[in-house]
Design a protein around this motif. Structure first.
Motif, short mmCIF file in Angstrom:
data_model
loop_
_atom_site.label_atom_id
_atom_site.label_comp_id
_atom_site.label_asym_id
_atom_site.label_seq_id
_atom_site.Cartn_x
_atom_site.Cartn_y
_atom_site.Cartn_z
N ASP A 180 0.85 -1.19 0.00
CA ASP A 180 0.00 0.00 0.00
C ASP A 180 0.89 1.25 0.00
OD1 ASP A 180 -1.84 2.01 0.39
OD2 ASP A 180 -2.85 1.07 2.07
N VAL A 181 0.82 2.03 -1.07
CA VAL A 181 1.57 3.28 -1.18
C VAL A 181 0.58 4.43 -1.03
CG1 VAL A 181 2.93 4.75 -2.72
CG2 VAL A 181 3.36 2.29 -2.63
N THR A 182 0.93 5.41 -0.18
CA THR A 182 0.03 6.53 0.09
C THR A 182 0.64 7.85 -0.38
OG1 THR A 182 0.92 6.86 2.32
CG2 THR A 182 -0.95 5.36 2.08
N VAL A 183 -0.23 8.76 -0.83
CA VAL A 183 0.17 10.10 -1.25
C VAL A 183 -0.82 11.10 -0.67
CG1 VAL A 183 0.62 11.65 -3.19
CG2 VAL A 183 1.15 9.21 -3.40
N PRO A 184 -0.39 12.04 0.18
CA PRO A 184 -1.31 13.05 0.71
C PRO A 184 -1.63 14.09 -0.36
CG PRO A 184 0.91 13.47 1.51
CD PRO A 184 0.97 12.15 0.76
N VAL A 185 -2.91 14.48 -0.43
CA VAL A 185 -3.34 15.47 -1.40
C VAL A 185 -4.35 16.42 -0.73
CG1 VAL A 185 -2.97 14.00 -3.41
CG2 VAL A 185 -5.19 13.97 -2.25
N GLN A 186 -4.70 17.47 -1.44
CA GLN A 186 -5.72 18.42 -0.99
C GLN A 186 -6.83 18.50 -2.04
OE1 GLN A 186 -6.03 20.37 1.87
NE2 GLN A 186 -4.30 19.27 2.75
N LEU A 187 -8.07 18.37 -1.59
CA LEU A 187 -9.21 18.50 -2.50
C LEU A 187 -9.75 19.92 -2.40
CD1 LEU A 187 -11.11 15.14 -1.85
CD2 LEU A 187 -9.25 15.62 -3.45
N GLN A 188 -10.04 20.52 -3.55
CA GLN A 188 -10.51 21.90 -3.55
C GLN A 188 -11.55 22.11 -4.65
OE1 GLN A 188 -6.99 24.22 -4.39
NE2 GLN A 188 -7.20 23.96 -6.60
N LEU A 189 -12.35 23.15 -4.47
CA LEU A 189 -13.29 23.56 -5.50
C LEU A 189 -12.57 24.49 -6.47
CD1 LEU A 189 -16.39 24.30 -3.26
CD2 LEU A 189 -16.12 22.37 -4.82
N ALA A 190 -12.99 24.45 -7.72
CA ALA A 190 -12.39 25.35 -8.72
C ALA A 190 -12.73 26.79 -8.38
CB ALA A 190 -12.91 25.00 -10.11
N SER A 191 -11.77 27.68 -8.57
CA SER A 191 -11.98 29.09 -8.25
C SER A 191 -13.05 29.71 -9.13
CB SER A 191 -10.67 29.86 -8.40
OG SER A 191 -10.16 29.72 -9.73
N ASP A 192 -13.22 29.17 -10.34
CA ASP A 192 -14.23 29.69 -11.26
C ASP A 192 -15.44 28.76 -11.36
OD1 ASP A 192 -12.92 27.63 -12.45
OD2 ASP A 192 -12.66 28.61 -14.41
N GLU A 193 -15.68 27.99 -10.29
CA GLU A 193 -16.80 27.07 -10.28
C GLU A 193 -18.12 27.82 -10.49
OE1 GLU A 193 -18.75 24.06 -10.71
OE2 GLU A 193 -16.80 23.47 -9.86
N ILE A 194 -18.94 27.35 -11.44
CA ILE A 194 -20.22 28.03 -11.72
C ILE A 194 -21.42 27.23 -11.21
CG2 ILE A 194 -19.29 29.22 -13.73
CD1 ILE A 194 -20.66 27.14 -15.49
N SER A 195 -21.18 25.98 -10.81
CA SER A 195 -22.27 25.17 -10.29
C SER A 195 -22.56 25.52 -8.84
CB SER A 195 -21.92 23.68 -10.40
OG SER A 195 -21.67 23.31 -11.73
N THR A 196 -23.75 25.17 -8.39
CA THR A 196 -24.11 25.34 -6.98
C THR A 196 -23.63 24.11 -6.23
OG1 THR A 196 -26.03 26.71 -7.48
CG2 THR A 196 -26.01 25.57 -5.36
N ILE A 197 -22.68 24.29 -5.31
CA ILE A 197 -22.07 23.16 -4.60
C ILE A 197 -21.95 23.51 -3.12
CG2 ILE A 197 -19.98 21.78 -4.30
CD1 ILE A 197 -19.43 22.05 -7.24
N VAL A 198 -22.29 22.56 -2.29
CA VAL A 198 -22.04 22.68 -0.85
C VAL A 198 -21.39 21.37 -0.41
CG1 VAL A 198 -22.98 23.06 1.44
CG2 VAL A 198 -24.07 24.12 -0.53
N THR A 199 -20.16 21.41 0.03
CA THR A 199 -19.51 20.20 0.54
C THR A 199 -19.64 20.17 2.06
OG1 THR A 199 -17.30 21.13 0.93
CG2 THR A 199 -17.81 20.40 -1.31
#
Length: 403
Positions: A180-199
């Motif tokens: 098992d190999v792991t890689v830390p990452v960051q999830l983000q919303l696009a700065s120009d996101e046009i959809s209605t999103i609530v995480t």
């Protein structure tokens, strides 16, 4: 004359008895069993077949020797044969590399991304690729897929869209045959996101929530309907709109948001599951204008349940420690011993900052930690604890002390 005849008769009788005794046959002796030559068990060499997974159980062969109970003097003893020992085959060791993403790379949710790398030697099965959010795989909410491996060079890749369910810290896992190999990452919303999103980043599906206590909720939003977010907690049966136990509505914008609700003590009556809904546009499930972000089940318990004895920290992904600066911390603690929580920052098993937090009746607490100015940047742990001896319990969370 008569005396002589009597003597002669007695002698004749003895003579007849002697002749009878001499004429009887000799007695036949009882037969005796002759033991067969003893046999000796011979253990042959066990055949071990190499597999891609290491063996879970290895049988240990023991020398078997038959010991005769009795050996005739003229029969040579049979020498016991030594048992052969099975030699286990070494499991295959795989080397997995991840070319994309790189450690701590930001990945945009609701957009396609290509995960890629290599594996050597080429396995016979596909690679398992899983994206785990906030450090925990929660009831299938992690992104799981399987990638084929090119048999000519061992390369692999898989492309897909990351669902906009969560943002913040995540971990990529690439697995094969126990590696098992792991890689830390960051999830983000696009700065120009046009959809209605609530995480919703906190809590995760399946998390334990306690009746009569504070539930901390947080996430991120874009393009809200009327600039509002609605949060509702539904009791049993949780699949209807009528069993709303607690709710809140607040104004938010394009960015992080926080909310908290107090779960009624009565919610746990004949109920062990709560449904958390976080939306924009309203909580009614049959309203087509509602933009759903979270509709997840949580484990509901009373304060008397052993599972209720837990600590939570509000938005751990947004907490940063810097030498010489104070960091504000907010959390909950249920059933703290003597009504207090010890908050400590630990580095190399040494406490470098500490404070005592006193939760309110609903378990909510706030405090701050000031990191020493001369503290070395690196890995640290935030330790939340209460009690001593048999009553002691703790939770530790990993952080990085910045420069």
């Amino acid at each position: 004359m008569k005396k002589q005849s009597l003597t002669t008769a007695i002698l004749a009788i003895f003579l007849i008895l002697g002749l009878i005794a001499c004429s009887e046959p000799a007695a036949t002796p009882t037969p005796t069993a002759i033991p067969s030559p003893p046999t000796t068990e011979v253990v042959t060499e066990a055949e071990t077949i190499a597999t891609e997974l290491p063996p879970t159980n290895t049988a240990e062969l023991v020398e078997a020797t038959a010991v005769p109970t009795e050996q005739p003097a003229d029969t040579p003893a049979v020498e016991p044969t030594e048992a052969a020992t099975a030699v286990p085959t070494e499991p295959i060791s795989y080397t997995i590399t991840v070319d994309s993403p790189q450690p701590n790379q930001a990945l945009t949710v609701a957009s396609d991304f290509t995960f890629s790398g290599t594996v050597s030697p080429v396995p016979s099965q596909r690679l398992e690729v899983e994206l785990v959010v906030n450090g925990a795989s929660s009831n299938g909410e992690s992104v799981l897929a399987f990638a084929d491996v090119d048999p000519t060079n061992g390369s692999w890749q898989i492309s897909g869209s990351i669902p906009p369910k969560r943002t913040g810290a995540a971990t990529l896992h690439v697995r094969v045959a126990g590696v098992d190999v792991t890689v830390p990452v960051q999830l983000q919303l696009a700065s120009d996101e046009i959809s209605t999103i609530v995480t919703v980043n906190q809590p995760l599906a399946g998390d334990v929530v306690v009746a009569g206590q504070t539930l901390l909720i947080s996430g991120e939003s874009r393009n809200l309907i009327d600039d509002k977010i609605q949060v509702g907690l539904f009791g049993c049966p949780s699949d209807t709109d009528e069993n709303l136990e607690a709710n809140i509505e607040f104004t938010a914008g394009n960015g992080p948001w926080r909310a908290q609700i107090i779960i009624p003590e009565t919610a746990v009556a004949n109920c062990d599951t709560a449904r958390l809904r976080v939306t924009t546009g309203g909580l009614t499930s049959n309203d087509p204008s509602v933009a759903w972000s979270s509709d997840q089940l949580l484990t509901l318990v009373p304060t008397s349940d052993e599972r209720a004895n837990l600590f939570t920290l509000w938005e751990p992904g947004q907490v940063h420690f810097t030498p010489g600066r104070a960091t504000t911390l907010t959390g909950t603690a249920v059933n703290p011993v003597d009504g207090a929580v010890l908050v400590e920052l630990v580095q190399n098993e040494t406490v470098i900052a500490s404070a005592t937090a006193v939760p309110d009746v609903f378990g909510y607490w706030e405090t701050s930690l000031t990191t020493p100015a001369d503290a070395e940047p690196g890995e640290v742990q935030l330790r939340l604890s209460t009690g001593t001896g048999d009553d002691y319990r703790e939770t530790t969370l990993p952080f990085t002390l910045g420069s």
